[in-house]
Design a protein around this motif. Structure first.
Motif, short mmCIF file in Angstrom:
data_model
loop_
_atom_site.label_atom_id
_atom_site.label_comp_id
_atom_site.label_asym_id
_atom_site.label_seq_id
_atom_site.Cartn_x
_atom_site.Cartn_y
_atom_site.Cartn_z
N GLY A 39 -4.48 14.61 6.54
CA GLY A 39 -3.60 13.28 7.07
C GLY A 39 -3.88 12.95 8.47
N HIS A 40 -4.05 14.17 9.24
CA HIS A 40 -4.28 14.16 10.66
C HIS A 40 -5.64 13.49 10.78
N LYS A 41 -6.43 13.18 10.15
CA LYS A 41 -7.82 12.62 10.26
C LYS A 41 -7.81 11.30 9.64
N GLY A 42 -6.76 10.67 9.21
CA GLY A 42 -6.75 9.54 8.35
C GLY A 42 -7.03 9.52 7.02
N ALA A 43 -7.09 10.63 6.31
CA ALA A 43 -7.93 10.68 4.97
C ALA A 43 -6.79 10.53 3.92
N CYS A 44 -5.48 10.37 4.11
CA CYS A 44 -4.59 10.53 3.14
C CYS A 44 -4.09 8.98 2.99
N CYS A 45 -3.84 8.67 1.67
CA CYS A 45 -3.25 7.19 1.50
C CYS A 45 -1.84 7.69 0.71
N GLN A 60 -15.86 10.02 -2.00
CA GLN A 60 -14.41 9.88 -2.92
C GLN A 60 -13.67 8.76 -2.66
N ARG A 61 -13.11 8.08 -3.77
CA ARG A 61 -12.05 6.93 -3.41
C ARG A 61 -10.93 7.39 -4.18
N GLY A 62 -9.74 6.70 -3.61
CA GLY A 62 -8.22 6.82 -4.30
C GLY A 62 -8.25 6.19 -5.54
N ILE A 63 -6.94 6.49 -6.34
CA ILE A 63 -6.93 6.20 -7.83
C ILE A 63 -7.24 4.48 -7.77
N CYS A 64 -6.83 3.61 -6.80
CA CYS A 64 -7.02 2.31 -6.96
C CYS A 64 -8.52 1.89 -6.50
N GLY A 65 -9.20 2.63 -6.22
CA GLY A 65 -10.65 2.55 -5.50
C GLY A 65 -10.85 2.50 -4.17
N ALA A 66 -9.65 2.66 -3.43
CA ALA A 66 -9.69 2.36 -2.05
C ALA A 66 -10.54 3.40 -1.22
N THR A 67 -11.62 2.97 -0.26
CA THR A 67 -12.41 4.02 0.24
C THR A 67 -11.66 4.69 1.49
N ILE A 68 -12.34 5.45 1.84
CA ILE A 68 -11.88 6.34 3.07
C ILE A 68 -11.57 5.11 4.21
N ASP A 69 -12.52 4.39 4.34
CA ASP A 69 -12.46 3.26 5.56
C ASP A 69 -11.11 2.28 5.26
N THR A 70 -11.05 1.98 4.33
CA THR A 70 -9.95 1.07 3.92
C THR A 70 -8.53 1.92 4.38
N ILE A 71 -8.59 3.37 3.95
CA ILE A 71 -7.15 4.01 4.07
C ILE A 71 -7.15 4.26 5.53
N GLN A 196 -8.38 -5.12 1.92
CA GLN A 196 -9.43 -4.03 1.55
C GLN A 196 -10.60 -3.77 2.54
N TRP A 197 -10.61 -4.90 3.46
CA TRP A 197 -11.82 -4.86 4.42
C TRP A 197 -11.39 -4.10 5.98
N TYR A 198 -11.94 -3.01 6.20
CA TYR A 198 -11.45 -2.36 7.30
C TYR A 198 -11.53 -3.20 8.51
N GLU A 199 -12.54 -4.03 8.64
CA GLU A 199 -12.53 -4.96 9.89
C GLU A 199 -11.52 -5.78 9.97
N SER A 200 -11.21 -6.52 8.75
CA SER A 200 -9.97 -7.50 8.82
C SER A 200 -8.81 -7.09 9.15
N ILE A 201 -8.47 -5.60 8.64
CA ILE A 201 -7.34 -5.02 8.79
C ILE A 201 -7.18 -4.61 10.41
N LEU A 202 -8.31 -3.89 10.87
CA LEU A 202 -8.06 -3.76 12.28
C LEU A 202 -8.10 -5.00 13.18
N MET A 203 -8.69 -5.97 13.14
CA MET A 203 -8.51 -7.21 13.74
C MET A 203 -6.91 -7.72 13.84
N ALA A 204 -6.53 -7.56 12.44
CA ALA A 204 -4.94 -8.27 12.50
C ALA A 204 -4.18 -6.91 13.31
N GLY A 205 -4.61 -5.74 13.29
CA GLY A 205 -3.98 -4.68 13.80
C GLY A 205 -4.00 -5.05 15.48
#
Ligand code: MSK
Length: 662
Positions: A39-45, A60-71, A196-205
């Motif tokens: 969790g400390h390094k952002g790898a837990c969803c 590795q991906r999450g059950i829904c298919g989420a990548t580490i970048d999305t998470i 699900q696109w890290y860039e879009s999520i982070l720009m909204a951030g």
């Protein structure tokens, strides 16, 4: 080893006692409880009921298919939303208080800074001509509140930024539409199965962070100044030596000044002082912790006994009759401590109840009466005081540098401007400017990184402005005092001596980081340092960050064009793609970048490198400290001499009896 946990001798002294008596503190718990490496390094969803999905293997991906970048991106964006909510909700409460005061429903509050009210009215498009002050204040409060719920367009305060910066935000589609709307957008966007696109999520951030910095927090700072006065420099004291052996000790802790300002009035009420004497105390001694402390320190000179990691230790002194908390940064560990010590813990906000504390709900309509009731509870608790152990450490500082005052101090009343500051940077007398802000973090040695980074910066002629617990850390170690000019490089030292300022300026609490944004904007529009905040040789630091608010602050500085360095490991370290995007990617888009660098030496090296790069890009002379240091002005001496003589220096500290020691 206590020495590895803090550089503050007062905290170390009490930690020894806590350890000997087996009292649990954040320091001991940090040793017992190791952070989760995933969790400390952002790898837990843990955003849905199929998880938590902990990605530990490459690809590795999450059950829904989420990548580490999305998470990782979702986790960071949610931290921004959490921080922005906290700051902005604080801002909303300030606006509601202003509204109640303007409508005559909160009679204990007045407009203390009319000039600022008119300035804010102008910014918000509120007509002022021929209108009564309270009429203007009412419309300012209503317009401010409307900024939270606005659905379309862009928040008004963006217009305070340099034109070029505003255009960048609009072009990228990150100009916030409304404060609450952006937070909800992030919570929705990061819900399972959405963006699900890290860039879009982070720009909204970044858009949400901007809604905090140029929205909720900036409104909060301005309205607080309107209600309680814009800070001007005053002398004050920091550390646990500010607790009194023979008076009733009352400590304010949290963030909002609405109640603590009333507590200041209540403890100075002659009837209350007489009542304290009737209980065997010599009087009432008020002090603060965290950012409520910064608020009352900046305006009233109320001493601070410590920052975030000092809160439990202050209680362990056994000398505090009552600790009043409002919102944010209040450790749940305080309540169990009240069972071992006589301290009464009083919660006051409907948003921050603590099991085991006494709740006295604050209501601004009836503010002073409630404040007196709480102070009386503290006085009644004085006869229950047992053995105390108050460390003697105390430092003196100058606080109260609003951006208005910096402007005035540099240019004078008739020619107040940022011209002298810009000229100092242009000439190389100042290498650059830095904002050092943020918390303590029990995973690192308390105050060490703040102290190290600030000492190195001023030694290299970088003018430092500070807020929050970082400011308290450096207040405790003496860096906010005029004498600290001796530690500065030759150019900065000359300015301190000529203008009469310390090399490190205390500009307020967490929400007051917006004063730094305003200062940078004014520097950019003053001329000579480019046309945008990103052109200025400036850096931001949060060396010991821990809260989501710090992440939001860091991101609004990045989105405003500032290279911002956080201490500790990156919370998105397990996604190198996201880690690179918030640094190089954001820099290409917004001019600022966010980096996490655990080693303080490296942070300073990279910061100075960045400052020199910006100087070169502006075509400024190369930084050369040997050209400066000949000034003979000693205006700061007056402050030092006043301190040494123990002269009254502020309405509150005027009651401090003992003269300051050399
Ligand atoms: S109090 S958010 S620990 S600065 Fe503003 Fe200190 Fe950080 Fe809380």
């Amino acid at each position: 080893m206590v020495k590895e946990r803090t550089i503050d001798p007062a905290v170390a002294e009490i930690l020894e006692i806590a350890e000997a008596q087996g009292i649990s503190t954040a320091f001991s718990r940090a040793e017992e409880l190791k952070p989760c490496p995933i969790g400390h390094k952002g790898a837990c969803c843990k955003l849905c009921g199929m998880g938590p999905c902990r990605l530990t293997k490459e690809g590795q991906r999450g059950i829904c298919g989420a990548t580490i970048d999305t998470i990782a991106a979702r986790n960071l964006a949610r931290m921004i939303a959490g921080g922005a909510s906290a700051h902005s909700d604080h801002g909303r409460d300030m606006a509601l208080t202003l509204l109640a005061a303007a409508e005559g429903k909160a009679p204990d509050y007045q407009i203390r800074d009319e000039k600022k009210l008119l300035e804010v009215a102008h910014l918000l498009g509120v007509k002022t001509q021929g209108r009564e002050t309270m009429e203007i204040a009412k419309e300012v409060a209503e317009k401010s509140l409307a900024q939270f719920g606005q659905q379309q367009g862009e928040i008004i305060y963006l217009h305070r930024a340099p034109k070029k910066r505003q255009e960048i935000w609009r072009k990228l589609g990150i100009a916030p539409r409304g404060i609450d709307r952006e937070v909800v957008d992030i919570m929705h966007r990061t819900h399972m199965g959405n963006d699900q696109w890290y860039e879009s999520i982070l720009m909204a951030g970044l858009r949400t962070a901007l809604a905090d910095g140029w929205g909720g927090s900036m409104l909060s700072t301005d309205i607080t100044d309107i209600l309680f006065g814009s800070p001007v420099p005053l002398m004050a004291r920091a550390n646990m030596g500010a607790l009194s052996e023979d008076e009733v000790n009352i400590v304010v802790h949290g963030h909002e000044p609405v109640l603590s300002e009333m507590i200041v009035v209540a403890v100075n009420d002659p009837e209350m002082i007489e009542y304290a004497k009737s209980k065997g105390a010599k009087g009432i001694n008020l002090s603060g912790i965290c950012c409520t402390a910064n608020e009352t320190l900046m305006r009233q000179g109320v001493p601070t006994v410590g920052n975030f990691l000092s809160q439990e230790l202050a209680m362990i002194t056994g000398a505090i009759e009552l600790m009043i908390v409002d919102i944010q940064c209040i450790m749940q560990a305080l309540a169990p401590l009240t069972q071992q010590f006589h301290t009464l813990l009083v919660t006051t906000s409907p948003k921050a109840h603590v099991e085991g504390a006494t709740h006295v709900e604050f209501d601004e309509h009836n503010a002073l009466e409630i404040a007196k009731k709480i102070v009386k509870m503290g006085i009644d608790n004085f006869p229950n005081r047992r053995e105390t152990h108050i460390p003697k450490q105390i430092s003196h500082l100058i606080a109260g540098f609003s951006h208005e005052y910096i402007n005035y101090a540099l240019g004078g009343f008739y020619r107040g401007s940022f011209r002298p500051l810009n000229d100092a940077v242009i000439q190389g007398r100042l290498r650059g400017v830095a904002g050092v802000v943020g918390c303590n973090n029990a995973r690192t040695c308390q105050d060490y990184s703040h102290d190290y980074v600030v000492r190195e910066l001023i030694k290299n002629d970088v003018l430092v402005v500070m807020t929050g617990c970082g400011a308290i850390a450096c207040a405790k170690s003496g860096l906010l005092s005029p004498e600290a000019a001796e530690l500065a490089g030759p150019g900065l030292r000359e300015i301190c001596e000529a203008v009469g300022i310390p090399p490190v300026l205390h500009v307020g609490s967490c929400v007051d980081n917006t004063r730094i944004l305003t200062t940078l904007s004014q520097m950019a529009t003053e001329g000579g340092l480019g046309e945008d905040i990103a052109d200025i040789p400036a850096v931001g630091f949060a060396p010991e960050w821990m809260s989501e608010k710090a992440i939001s602050i860091g991101c609004y500085f990045v989105a405003s064009g500032v290279y911002t360095i956080f201490g500790s490991e990156s919370p998105v370290a397990n996604s190198p793609i996201v880690d690179r995007f918030i640094s190089e990617g954001w820099e290409k888009l917004v001019g600022g970048k966010l980096e996490f660098i655990p080693d303080p030496e490296e942070t300073v090296r990279k910061a100075l490198e960045h400052i020199d790069k910006k100087r070169a890009a502006l075509g400024l002379v190369e930084y050369d400290p040997t050209r400066f240091g000949q000034s003979g002005d000693r205006l700061m001496r007056q402050f030092i001499e006043a301190m040494e003589a123990g002269l009254p220096v502020s309405p509150y500290s005027a009651k401090i009896p003992e003269p300051a020691k050399k």
